[in-house]
Design an enzyme around this catalytic site. Structure first.
Site, short mmCIF file in Angstrom:
data_model
loop_
_atom_site.label_atom_id
_atom_site.label_comp_id
_atom_site.label_asym_id
_atom_site.label_seq_id
_atom_site.Cartn_x
_atom_site.Cartn_y
_atom_site.Cartn_z
N MET A 167 42.03 38.93 36.73
CA MET A 167 42.10 38.87 38.04
C MET A 167 43.91 38.48 38.87
SD MET A 167 38.39 38.17 38.98
CE MET A 167 38.17 37.69 37.57
N ASP A 220 37.25 34.45 33.64
CA ASP A 220 37.58 34.94 35.06
C ASP A 220 38.80 34.07 35.28
OD1 ASP A 220 35.67 37.48 35.93
OD2 ASP A 220 34.35 35.09 35.83
N SER A 227 29.12 34.35 32.71
CA SER A 227 30.99 33.59 33.21
C SER A 227 31.15 32.08 33.08
CB SER A 227 30.86 34.57 34.87
OG SER A 227 31.69 33.60 35.23
N ASP A 259 29.92 43.56 36.19
CA ASP A 259 30.34 41.97 36.66
C ASP A 259 30.12 41.78 38.03
OD1 ASP A 259 31.48 39.74 36.83
OD2 ASP A 259 33.16 40.65 36.40
N GLY A 260 29.02 40.95 38.14
CA GLY A 260 29.15 40.53 39.82
C GLY A 260 27.80 40.88 40.41
N MET A 296 42.02 34.08 38.21
CA MET A 296 42.93 34.43 39.19
C MET A 296 43.16 33.66 39.29
SD MET A 296 38.65 33.89 40.60
CE MET A 296 36.95 34.28 39.76
N HIS A 331 32.89 35.12 28.78
CA HIS A 331 33.42 35.59 29.69
C HIS A 331 34.21 34.45 30.81
CE1 HIS A 331 34.62 39.79 32.62
NE2 HIS A 331 33.89 38.17 33.38
N GLY A 360 32.02 33.05 42.44
CA GLY A 360 30.47 33.59 41.64
C GLY A 360 29.86 33.44 42.75
N MET A 400 33.06 46.41 39.18
CA MET A 400 32.61 44.92 39.37
C MET A 400 32.19 45.44 40.93
SD MET A 400 35.42 42.45 39.32
CE MET A 400 33.71 41.56 40.33
C1 DX5 Z 1 34.37 37.19 40.59
C2 DX5 Z 1 34.33 37.24 39.20
C3 DX5 Z 1 32.52 37.23 37.94
C4 DX5 Z 1 32.05 36.16 38.48
C5 DX5 Z 1 30.36 36.38 38.16
O1 DX5 Z 1 35.17 37.75 40.94
O2 DX5 Z 1 34.86 38.47 37.86
O3 DX5 Z 1 32.88 37.57 36.34
O4 DX5 Z 1 32.00 34.76 38.32
O5 DX5 Z 1 29.65 35.98 39.13
P1 DX5 Z 1 28.04 35.71 39.37
O6 DX5 Z 1 27.39 36.90 38.07
O7 DX5 Z 1 27.85 34.69 39.79
O8 DX5 Z 1 27.90 36.99 40.27
ZN ZN Z 2 34.97 38.61 35.52
#
Ligand code: DX5
Ligand code: ZN
Length: 219
Positions: free
Chosen positions: A69, A36, A9, A174-175, A38, A34, A145, A138
């Site tokens: 998101m 993200d 990500s 993811d997460g 938001m 990836h 992150g 998720m």
């Molecule tokens: C969270 C995101 C993830 C996140 C993952 O809202 O969708 O993609 O960035 O980060 P890590 O791998 O650090 O948990």
């Molecule tokens: Zn993500």
């Protein structure tokens, strides 16, 4: 055991050097990139929009895996498609007409994904399976992150793997994916692992991704 793909990500990248960071993870052997997205409304953080996706597109030929998101998502799907996304994933919780959103993504010639936040039961996707190329589970609450993997999610991953059956649908987690949690995800049936902080930590992108891959393969 299926081969697991690694999707770093870019949320954990240095945003001031984003193009360079995308080239670095590409060279270091990532499978997908990836992204993200938001909106400060669906999730309590604001990141990037279609213009940034368009800006990073020339820096890699790998799959741009765009995780929206945002709510609503539908009015922005075309812009993310035109920006060069390969996969566009919407949240099941982000709008009232998931089936329509998925149709829209495929009509634009893109792969369609759905994401479920930790509390959403997998039953919400039972009637859209034929419209899906990817299901993103998720394993943290979306927005940031570096959060800790929610352990109960491995059971959900396994249940979704059995729902998928023989369909050609990717199951992405993811997460909180790290060397410690990658094995459980792979065992439960994940075939794509998103890793933000675990890829970018310490600047050793290749070593970090290789370690995650190895942990998943050992599972
Ligand atoms: C969270 C995101 C993830 C996140 C993952 O809202 O969708 O993609 O960035 O980060 P890590 O791998 O650090 O948990
Ligand atoms: Zn993500």
């Amino acid at each position: 055991m299926r081969d697991v793909l690694i999707a770093p990500s870019v949320l954990s990248a240095d945003f001031a050097r984003l193009g360079e960071e995308v080239r670095a993870i590409d060279t270091a052997g990532c499978d997908w990139v990836h992204v993200d997205v938001m909106d400060g409304h669906f999730v309590p953080n604001i990141t990037i929009g279609p213009m940034v996706v368009q800006a990073i597109r020339p820096h890699t030929k790998k799959v741009l895996d765009v995780h929206l998101m945002i709510a609503p998502a539908d009015p922005y799907i075309e812009a993310f498609a035109k920006a060069g996304s390969d996969i566009i994933t919407v949240h099941a919780e982000a709008g009232p007409h998931l089936d329509r959103s998925l149709q829209l993504i495929r009509a634009l010639g893109k792969k369609a994904g759905v994401s479920l936040t930790p509390h959403t039961p997998e039953s919400v996707i039972a009637y859209v399976l034929e419209r899906l190329d990817l299901i993103l589970v998720m394993t943290v609450n979306p927005g940031f992150g570096g959060q800790a993997f929610i352990p109960g999610m491995t059971e959900k991953i396994a249940r979704i793997r059995s729902m998928i059956g023989a369909r050609p649908i990717h199951l992405e987690v993811d997460g909180g994916v790290t060397v410690e949690t990658a094995g459980a995800c792979a065992r439960a049936g994940a075939d794509v692992l998103v890793a933000g902080s675990a890829t970018f930590k310490g600047g050793k992108y290749k070593e970090n991704m290789d370690a995650i891959r190895a942990a998943a393969a050992k599972a």
